[in-house]
Write a protein that holds these residues in place. Sequence first.
Motif, mmCIF file in Angstrom:
data_model
loop_
_atom_site.group_PDB
_atom_site.id
_atom_site.type_symbol
_atom_site.label_atom_id
_atom_site.label_comp_id
_atom_site.label_asym_id
_atom_site.label_seq_id
_atom_site.Cartn_x
_atom_site.Cartn_y
_atom_site.Cartn_z
ATOM 1 N N ALA A 187 0.837 -1.205 0.000
ATOM 2 C CA ALA A 187 0.000 0.000 0.000
ATOM 3 C C ALA A 187 0.867 1.248 0.000
ATOM 4 C CB ALA A 187 -0.921 -0.007 1.215
ATOM 5 N N GLY A 188 0.311 2.308 -0.556
ATOM 6 C CA GLY A 188 0.974 3.599 -0.528
ATOM 7 C C GLY A 188 0.464 4.441 0.630
ATOM 8 N N LEU A 189 0.334 5.728 0.411
ATOM 9 C CA LEU A 189 -0.120 6.647 1.466
ATOM 10 C C LEU A 189 -1.555 6.309 1.869
ATOM 11 C CD1 LEU A 189 1.221 9.992 -0.035
ATOM 12 C CD2 LEU A 189 2.273 8.620 1.784
ATOM 13 N N THR A 190 -1.740 5.967 3.126
ATOM 14 C CA THR A 190 -3.049 5.574 3.633
ATOM 15 C C THR A 190 -3.368 6.378 4.886
ATOM 16 O OG1 THR A 190 -2.618 3.324 2.830
ATOM 17 C CG2 THR A 190 -4.474 3.626 4.343
ATOM 18 N N LEU A 191 -4.546 6.943 4.931
ATOM 19 C CA LEU A 191 -4.911 7.840 6.031
ATOM 20 C C LEU A 191 -5.262 7.024 7.274
ATOM 21 C CD1 LEU A 191 -5.099 10.812 6.656
ATOM 22 C CD2 LEU A 191 -7.529 10.743 6.063
ATOM 23 N N THR A 192 -4.260 6.713 8.051
ATOM 24 C CA THR A 192 -4.409 5.966 9.297
ATOM 25 C C THR A 192 -4.252 6.916 10.483
ATOM 26 O OG1 THR A 192 -2.035 5.503 9.410
ATOM 27 C CG2 THR A 192 -3.428 3.909 8.220
ATOM 28 N N PRO A 193 -4.639 6.493 11.679
ATOM 29 C CA PRO A 193 -4.435 7.324 12.872
ATOM 30 C C PRO A 193 -2.976 7.709 13.085
ATOM 31 C CG PRO A 193 -5.989 5.580 13.371
ATOM 32 C CD PRO A 193 -5.461 5.289 11.989
ATOM 33 N N ASP A 194 -2.049 6.822 12.738
ATOM 34 C CA ASP A 194 -0.630 7.143 12.909
ATOM 35 C C ASP A 194 -0.210 8.316 12.030
ATOM 36 O OD1 ASP A 194 -0.276 5.194 14.786
ATOM 37 O OD2 ASP A 194 0.625 3.729 13.411
ATOM 38 N N GLU A 211 -4.544 18.649 8.344
ATOM 39 C CA GLU A 211 -5.185 18.368 7.060
ATOM 40 C C GLU A 211 -4.379 18.946 5.899
ATOM 41 O OE1 GLU A 211 -6.836 19.737 9.639
ATOM 42 O OE2 GLU A 211 -8.824 18.801 9.888
ATOM 43 N N GLU A 212 -3.895 20.160 6.085
ATOM 44 C CA GLU A 212 -3.095 20.808 5.044
ATOM 45 C C GLU A 212 -1.788 20.048 4.820
ATOM 46 O OE1 GLU A 212 -0.937 25.123 4.613
ATOM 47 O OE2 GLU A 212 -3.024 25.085 5.329
ATOM 48 N N TYR A 213 -1.181 19.591 5.905
ATOM 49 C CA TYR A 213 0.059 18.827 5.814
ATOM 50 C C TYR A 213 -0.164 17.540 5.012
ATOM 51 C CZ TYR A 213 4.114 16.065 7.248
ATOM 52 O OH TYR A 213 5.246 15.292 7.251
ATOM 53 N N ILE A 214 -1.240 16.815 5.346
ATOM 54 C CA ILE A 214 -1.571 15.571 4.645
ATOM 55 C C ILE A 214 -1.824 15.826 3.170
ATOM 56 C CG2 ILE A 214 -3.396 13.835 4.386
ATOM 57 C CD1 ILE A 214 -1.548 13.128 6.658
ATOM 58 N N ASN A 215 -2.572 16.871 2.869
ATOM 59 C CA ASN A 215 -2.877 17.202 1.470
ATOM 60 C C ASN A 215 -1.607 17.525 0.683
ATOM 61 O OD1 ASN A 215 -5.633 16.836 1.755
ATOM 62 N ND2 ASN A 215 -6.024 18.978 2.272
ATOM 63 N N ASN A 216 -0.683 18.232 1.304
ATOM 64 C CA ASN A 216 0.569 18.579 0.628
ATOM 65 C C ASN A 216 1.414 17.335 0.351
ATOM 66 O OD1 ASN A 216 0.013 21.310 0.548
ATOM 67 N ND2 ASN A 216 1.046 21.749 2.481
ATOM 68 N N ILE A 217 1.465 16.421 1.321
ATOM 69 C CA ILE A 217 2.200 15.165 1.123
ATOM 70 C C ILE A 217 1.620 14.409 -0.070
ATOM 71 C CG2 ILE A 217 2.603 12.863 2.101
ATOM 72 C CD1 ILE A 217 4.413 14.836 3.374
ATOM 73 N N ALA A 218 0.292 14.331 -0.122
ATOM 74 C CA ALA A 218 -0.372 13.601 -1.204
ATOM 75 C C ALA A 218 -0.092 14.238 -2.566
ATOM 76 C CB ALA A 218 -1.863 13.530 -0.945
ATOM 77 N N LYS A 219 -0.198 15.557 -2.634
ATOM 78 C CA LYS A 219 0.006 16.255 -3.905
ATOM 79 C C LYS A 219 1.448 16.135 -4.396
ATOM 80 C CE LYS A 219 -3.763 19.563 -3.347
ATOM 81 N NZ LYS A 219 -4.143 20.971 -3.112
ATOM 82 N N GLU A 220 2.392 16.101 -3.457
ATOM 83 C CA GLU A 220 3.802 16.001 -3.827
ATOM 84 C C GLU A 220 4.178 14.598 -4.312
ATOM 85 O OE1 GLU A 220 6.025 17.159 -0.407
ATOM 86 O OE2 GLU A 220 5.299 19.240 -0.437
ATOM 87 N N ASN A 221 3.456 13.582 -3.843
ATOM 88 C CA ASN A 221 3.908 12.208 -4.062
ATOM 89 C C ASN A 221 3.004 11.334 -4.931
ATOM 90 O OD1 ASN A 221 6.417 11.748 -2.200
ATOM 91 N ND2 ASN A 221 4.971 12.923 -0.950
#
Length: 264
Positions: A187-194, A211-221
């Motif tokens: 699996a790749g990036l998965t929105l888990t509690p960790d 939320e912004e941090y997670i979105n940026n990680i997703a957009k970059e990768n």
Amino acid sequence: MDLNLKNKNVLITGATKGIGLELAHKFAQEGANIIFCARDYKLIQNNVSDIKKKYKINILGKECDITNYSQILNFINDVKNTFNGIDVLINNAGSGSNETIMESNDEDWQYYWDLHVMSVVRLCRLIVPLMKNNGGGVILNNASICASQPLWYEPIYNVTKSALVMLSKNLSNELIKFNIRVNCINAGLTLTPDWINTAKELTNNTDSNWEEYINNIAKENTPIERFASTEEIANIFLFLSSDCASYCVGSTYYVEGGMLKVIK
């Protein structure tokens, strides 16, 4: 589509949160009996109670540190006393690390080796005979995209997950003659509690939020520009556990929203 999972006995390690907990609910929805272990006794009891209320299935949750062989033995003995065999084993338990190779210590290497590799070896030694007695079964190992495309900050995780992929291939060759299908999921990036907790820590006292941090990680990768939900990952496990995947043997399946940068 009927996945024919009703009344199957499904054992999931690390099933009190994230992908593991999603798997427990998904299989329970299909009518499968759930057996799971984790280290947090309170979370185990809460999840057992919740699943019992929602689904008419048999369920067993036990406290077990799968890096400890004696605890694995005790857990499987409890399983044998409660259930008539195991149909599906999902080796899901795992955790990220954070180190450099030059600064890491032997104890950390040994811990993650036991967590990601030896726990699978030990559980398979104990559970495969139960599957053979029932005419076959399915073993799924939850590795990571990091097994092929490593992240710089967790070399121990990368190495041990890569070893898990190779272990899965060797197990598949050894066990298919007993009608036991072994496959692996990266699996790749998965929105888990960790991931959420990490994002909150990193954005604490900053102008950003998790939320912004997670979105940026997703957009970059990822070309898909978002994290997977735990449900999206769990759906792959359900399919591979079912008769619909009867010709799926010894493969590693990437579920990563296009994050992988090479052809596999």
